[in-house]
Design a protein around this motif. Structure first.
Motif, PDB file in Angstrom:
ATOM      1  N   ASP A 185       0.838  -1.266  -0.060  1.00 48.25           N
ATOM      2  CA  ASP A 185      -0.068  -0.049  -0.152  1.00 48.25           C
ATOM      3  C   ASP A 185       0.788   1.532   0.015  1.00 48.25           C
ATOM      4  O   ASP A 185       0.696   2.123   0.652  1.00 48.25           O
ATOM      5  CB  ASP A 185      -1.124   0.188   1.190  1.00 48.25           C
ATOM      6  CG  ASP A 185      -1.762  -1.296   1.348  1.00 48.25           C
ATOM      7  OD1 ASP A 185      -2.252  -1.635   0.412  1.00 48.25           O
ATOM      8  OD2 ASP A 185      -1.615  -1.785   2.418  1.00 48.25           O
ATOM      9  N   ASP A 222     -14.352  -0.728  -7.222  1.00 50.04           N
ATOM     10  CA  ASP A 222     -13.672   0.403  -7.988  1.00 50.04           C
ATOM     11  C   ASP A 222     -14.362   0.391  -9.302  1.00 50.04           C
ATOM     12  O   ASP A 222     -14.637   1.445  -9.933  1.00 50.04           O
ATOM     13  CB  ASP A 222     -12.186   0.380  -7.970  1.00 50.04           C
ATOM     14  CG  ASP A 222     -11.590   0.960  -6.665  1.00 50.04           C
ATOM     15  OD1 ASP A 222     -12.255   1.198  -5.843  1.00 50.04           O
ATOM     16  OD2 ASP A 222     -10.451   1.218  -6.607  1.00 50.04           O
ATOM     17  N   GLY A 240      -9.343   7.647  -3.469  1.00 50.88           N
ATOM     18  CA  GLY A 240      -8.759   7.805  -2.356  1.00 50.88           C
ATOM     19  C   GLY A 240      -7.877   8.989  -2.434  1.00 50.88           C
ATOM     20  O   GLY A 240      -7.102   9.431  -1.366  1.00 50.88           O
ATOM     21  N   TRP A 243      -4.974  11.239  -0.772  1.00 48.76           N
ATOM     22  CA  TRP A 243      -3.935  10.230  -0.441  1.00 48.76           C
ATOM     23  C   TRP A 243      -3.215   9.464  -1.641  1.00 48.76           C
ATOM     24  O   TRP A 243      -2.180   9.178  -1.525  1.00 48.76           O
ATOM     25  CB  TRP A 243      -4.549   9.423   0.736  1.00 48.76           C
ATOM     26  CG  TRP A 243      -5.226  10.008   2.238  1.00 48.76           C
ATOM     27  CD1 TRP A 243      -6.453  10.263   1.892  1.00 48.76           C
ATOM     28  CD2 TRP A 243      -4.072  10.502   3.150  1.00 48.76           C
ATOM     29  NE1 TRP A 243      -6.441  10.879   3.439  1.00 48.76           N
ATOM     30  CE2 TRP A 243      -5.145  11.359   3.711  1.00 48.76           C
ATOM     31  CE3 TRP A 243      -2.809  10.628   3.200  1.00 48.76           C
ATOM     32  CZ2 TRP A 243      -4.941  11.764   5.040  1.00 48.76           C
ATOM     33  CZ3 TRP A 243      -2.416  11.385   4.614  1.00 48.76           C
ATOM     34  CH2 TRP A 243      -3.471  11.663   5.463  1.00 48.76           C
ATOM     35  N   HIS A 244      -4.374   9.031  -2.374  1.00 48.98           N
ATOM     36  CA  HIS A 244      -4.036   8.164  -3.554  1.00 48.98           C
ATOM     37  C   HIS A 244      -3.799   8.876  -4.676  1.00 48.98           C
ATOM     38  O   HIS A 244      -4.740   9.654  -4.994  1.00 48.98           O
ATOM     39  CB  HIS A 244      -4.863   6.981  -3.646  1.00 48.98           C
ATOM     40  CG  HIS A 244      -5.048   6.138  -2.321  1.00 48.98           C
ATOM     41  ND1 HIS A 244      -5.727   4.894  -2.377  1.00 48.98           N
ATOM     42  CD2 HIS A 244      -4.057   5.877  -1.197  1.00 48.98           C
ATOM     43  CE1 HIS A 244      -5.608   4.223  -1.492  1.00 48.98           C
ATOM     44  NE2 HIS A 244      -4.554   4.841  -0.652  1.00 48.98           N
TER      45      HIS A 244
END
Ligand SMILES: [Zn+2]
Length: 306
Positions: A185, A222, A240, A243-244
């Motif tokens: 991650d 998703d 996300g 953050w993503h």
């Protein structure tokens, strides 16, 4: 397909707020392909953040996104870290309660041990407080961790008494190499993807393994959210963000691995519903999704040439 990338009407030079954090945005292109690679705009959120698909490497990336310096400030924000959680924390309680963080750490250690023998020296990049490092040590791997957040590594060092380094992987220069490196991650958070993968390649022994896990945009969850956004039926899906900044599938991970001289040896997908047994409808569905790479996360094990 868009023939040119549209300019955004967000002010790029001034701090803006997303997800409760403030920073400066920058426009980006595909992190794996030359700047002239033409992206396809999948959809744009109500906050004018664009989600693009690169047809060359198959990655999905966000543009604009926070600059690297703003992202660093977000990750070092004390308010986003619940350090009091670890005040009463103990390994035995964690193990006996088998909460999700234990199950995931345990199953990942078992996955690593399918490829590496006991006593192998391994490094967990983006280790946070070091839960995977602790579980790996308990199961006979010589594991250490590194994370850019000094707040998180200090919690791990103090509470769990495990070997964690604080700092950037780019500046990490141990006197030895590793048989395995983990990026659980992590990649979806990192602006310079190729740089971190090449650094991991340098830190691995010949014949060593890279283990990584990232969000899987081909996963059922998703995929559904993405198509609902594209049809205008959903407004809030953002992969996300902030953050993503990337989402992957099997093809984009293969592209990334081969571009960095790794040979992928196995792909799997992992779910939020993963349990330590196959009981219950959700667990059975999760096992089926895992088998067909349709879960929320995709895992890749890749090998450095011997
Ligand atoms: Zn690309």
């Amino acid at each position: 397909m868009l023939k040119c990338r549209k300019r955004f009407d967000i002010d790029m030079g001034k701090p803006v707020k997303f997800g409760g954090f403030e920073g400066i945005l920058e426009e980006t292109t595909c992190p794996l392909c030359p700047p002239e690679a033409i992206p396809r705009l999948l959809f744009k959120g109500p906050d004018k953040i664009g989600f693009y698909h690169c047809s060359n490497c198959n990655i999905i990336y966000v543009s604009p996104r926070f600059r690297k310096e703003s992202l660093s400030e977000i990750y070092e924000n004390k308010d986003s870290i619940n350090s009091s959680f670890y005040e009463e924390w103990s390994y035995d309680t964690w193990k006996s309660n088998k909460d999700r963080s234990y199950i995931v750490s345990y199953q990942k250690v078992m996955l690593v041990k399918e490829f590496l023998p006991e006593g192998s020296r391994v490094l967990d990049v983006g280790c946070a407080t070091g839960l995977f490092v602790l579980e790996a040590l308990k199961h006979g791997l010589r594991c250490e961790g590194i994370d850019p957040s000094s707040i998180l590594t200090e919690i791990g060092q103090k509470t769990l008494k495990i070997p964690l380094h604080s700092g950037s992987i780019g500046e990490f220069s141990p006197r030895y190499q590793f048989k395995g490196i983990m990026l659980w991650d992590v990649l979806e958070h990192i602006p310079d993807l190729m740089h971190i993968i090449k650094k991991c390649h340098d830190l691995l022994e010949p014949g060593g393994f890279l283990f990584l896990q990232v969000p899987n945009y081909k996963g059922v969850s998703d995929s559904c959210k993405m198509y609902m956004c594209r049809l205008g039926l959903k407004r809030s899906f953002n992969f996300g963000f902030p953050w993503h900044i990337y989402a992957f599938d099997r093809r984009s991970l293969s592209y990334l691995m081969k571009a960095s001289k790794f040979s992928p040896v196995r792909f799997e997908s992992w779910s939020h519903f993963l349990k330590d047994n196959n009981e219950g409808i959700l667990s059975r569905a999760a096992m089926l999704f895992k088998r067909f790479c349709l879960s929320d996360y995709i895992t890749c094990i890749a090998k450095k040439a011997a």
